[in-house]
Design an enzyme around this catalytic site. Structure first.
Site, PDB file in Angstrom:
ATOM      1  N   SER A 153       0.795  -1.241   0.000  1.00 28.64           N
ATOM      2  CA  SER A 153       0.000   0.000   0.000  1.00 28.64           C
ATOM      3  C   SER A 153       0.825   1.288   0.000  1.00 28.64           C
ATOM      4  CB  SER A 153      -0.946   0.003   1.189  1.00 28.64           C
ATOM      5  OG  SER A 153      -2.016  -0.861   0.922  1.00 28.64           O
TER       6      SER A 153
ATOM      7  N   LYS B 296       0.406   3.365  -2.955  1.00 35.85           N
ATOM      8  CA  LYS B 296      -0.754   4.248  -3.135  1.00 35.85           C
ATOM      9  C   LYS B 296      -0.335   5.715  -3.099  1.00 35.85           C
ATOM     10  CE  LYS B 296      -4.005   0.866  -1.310  1.00 35.85           C
ATOM     11  NZ  LYS B 296      -4.472   0.164  -0.139  1.00 35.85           N
TER      12      LYS B 296
ATOM     13  N   TYR C 227      -2.758  -2.053 -10.401  1.00 29.76           N
ATOM     14  CA  TYR C 227      -2.759  -1.902  -8.943  1.00 29.76           C
ATOM     15  C   TYR C 227      -1.925  -2.992  -8.268  1.00 29.76           C
ATOM     16  CZ  TYR C 227      -4.365  -2.102  -4.131  1.00 29.76           C
ATOM     17  OH  TYR C 227      -4.399  -2.171  -2.762  1.00 29.76           O
TER      18      TYR C 227
ATOM     19  N   TYR D  45      -4.525   3.780   7.792  1.00 30.29           N
ATOM     20  CA  TYR D  45      -5.892   3.231   7.785  1.00 30.29           C
ATOM     21  C   TYR D  45      -6.659   3.615   9.031  1.00 30.29           C
ATOM     22  CZ  TYR D  45      -3.715   0.774   4.040  1.00 30.29           C
ATOM     23  OH  TYR D  45      -3.027   0.500   2.916  1.00 30.29           O
TER      24      TYR D  45
ATOM     25  N   VAL E  36       1.117  -3.893   3.769  1.00 33.43           N
ATOM     26  CA  VAL E  36       0.997  -5.178   4.486  1.00 33.43           C
ATOM     27  C   VAL E  36       2.256  -6.046   4.438  1.00 33.43           C
ATOM     28  CG1 VAL E  36      -1.510  -5.527   4.520  1.00 33.43           C
ATOM     29  CG2 VAL E  36      -0.195  -6.222   2.520  1.00 33.43           C
TER      30      VAL E  36
HETATM   31  O1  DON Z   1      -4.782  -4.596  -1.892  1.00 32.51           O
HETATM   32  C1  DON Z   1      -4.154  -5.341  -1.166  1.00 32.51           C
HETATM   33  O2  DON Z   1      -4.726  -6.162  -0.493  1.00 32.51           O
HETATM   34  C2  DON Z   1      -2.628  -5.258  -1.020  1.00 32.51           C
HETATM   35  N1  DON Z   1      -1.948  -5.578  -2.185  1.00 32.51           N
HETATM   36  C3  DON Z   1      -2.187  -3.978  -0.484  1.00 32.51           C
HETATM   37  C4  DON Z   1      -2.801  -3.757   0.828  1.00 32.51           C
HETATM   38  C5  DON Z   1      -1.955  -3.115   1.839  1.00 32.51           C
HETATM   39  O3  DON Z   1      -0.753  -3.035   1.800  1.00 32.51           O
HETATM   40  C6  DON Z   1      -2.728  -2.617   2.999  1.00 32.51           C
HETATM   41  N2  DON Z   1      -1.880  -2.237   4.045  1.00 32.51           N
HETATM   42  N3  DON Z   1      -1.442  -1.971   4.983  1.00 32.51           N
END
Ligand code: DON
Length: 329
Positions: free
Chosen positions: A76, A79, A203, A255, A273
């Site tokens: 993320s 983003k 994405y 978040y 993540v």
């Molecule tokens: O969209 C997703 O599930 C992941 N590729 C990215 C999510 C993410 O890193 C959320 N984070 N803390």
């Protein structure tokens, strides 16, 4: 990237480096909470004991500690970069017509507010609904062209050609049912431009770009300096875009833990993540700060909490912010 502005460390910075090693060792040893992101099979087996950090000051000073050389995927944190890239190619007003700048208090992949918040506009670019929309706005028609544009922006920031971790991408491509659902919903409400599968590819590939703590610390530093690149000596992100990005990181970057993070750390930050956190300290007037002219921070530690934020990473940032009085408030 070779940093020509590297210089001797100040007394405060030498002390800061020693303190940092101590804190990293302590946190590595005593914090065992959190677990690796098991919803992406390729991330599940990462070594959860790792903790690394890199700080780059506006004066060129680099302080690194722990597993700072580990390579991990942006997830993320991408983003932030795609939002900057979309603002560069479409302009802020066009982007903000399609994605709002409000925190949600919901999980990063939540779908609930899309239908409740009429007419279905994503709340912000840091949650998945907003990020999918933003990826669809990137310059180009196909996934390949959009990614190539994003890569150019990353090269402009880090000086490095990005590499995609294909195992992580494939692993998420197979299991990304929620993101597919979000993207189809956004297609129906006309916020998502282009074809769903193309946008999903952009994405998930941007999430799978490999970086080190130094790469994200450098991007953090550029944001800290309002878009000015201290190595390339030029304004690479318009000041208005950099400021908007930092506001989004502060209010939405962690978040549904963004409020707690602002209260107890007090620095703009964005997590992923895989366990990465990109943060920054703006230039400030606090005399005791080892980085009075601002710095970028990159952290990696793969065990995450229920919000998707690195447990050891947040603990370390909390410690640094408290001891060096780095909160922006
Ligand atoms: O969209 C997703 O599930 C992941 N590729 C990215 C999510 C993410 O890193 C959320 N984070 N803390």
């Amino acid at each position: 990237m070779k940093r020509e502005i590297e210089q001797e460390m100040s007394y405060l910075q030498v002390t800061a480096k020693e303190q940092l090693h101590e804190w990293v060792e302590q946190i590595k040893e005593f914090s065992s909470e959190g677990k690796t992101a098991d919803y992406i099979p390729a991330l599940k087996d990462m070594d959860s004991s790792q903790l690394g950090i890199c700080l780059i000051g506006a004066d060129g000073t680099v302080i690194q500690s722990g597993d700072y050389e580990s390579v991990f995927t942006l997830q993320s944190i991408s983003k932030v970069i795609s939002f900057i890239a979309a603002c560069l190619c479409c302009g802020i007003p066009y982007v903000l017509e399609r994605v709002d700048v409000e925190p949600t208090g919901d999980a990063f992949n939540s779908i609930i507010r899309l239908e409740m918040h009429k007419p279905g506009k994503p709340f912000n670019p840091m949650i998945n609904a907003g990020a999918l929309t933003v990826s669809s706005l990137l310059s180009g028609e196909t996934a390949k062209e959009k990614l190539s544009y994003l890569f150019d922006v990353i090269i402009m920031l880090t000086g490095k050609t990005p590499l995609i971790n294909e195992t992580v991408f494939e692993s998420e491509w197979q299991t990304s049912h929620r993101n597919r659902a979000l993207a189809y919903y956004l297609k129906e409400t006309n916020y998502l431009q282009g074809e769903v599968e193309e946008v999903l590819e952009v994405y998930l590939k941007q999430c799978s770009i490999e970086v080190t703590t130094e790469d994200i610390a450098l991007i953090g530093l550029i944001l800290s300096l309002d878009g000015y690149h201290p190595v390339f000596h030029k304004q690479v992100i318009p000041k208005e875009v950099a400021k908007l990005t930092k506001a989004l990181m502060l209010t939405c970057g962690m978040y549904n833990a963004s409020g707690k993070f602002a209260a107890f750390v007090g620095m703009p930050a964005k997590s992923g993540v895989s366990g990465g956190i990109m943060s920054l300290v703006p230039p400030n007037t606090k005399k005791q700060s080892p980085f009075p002219d601002g710095c970028g921070i990159g952290i990696y530690s793969p065990a995450i909490d229920e919000y998707g934020n690195s447990v050891k990473g947040v603990t370390l940032l909390k410690k640094i912010a408290k001891e060096w009085d780095l909160s922006i408030f």
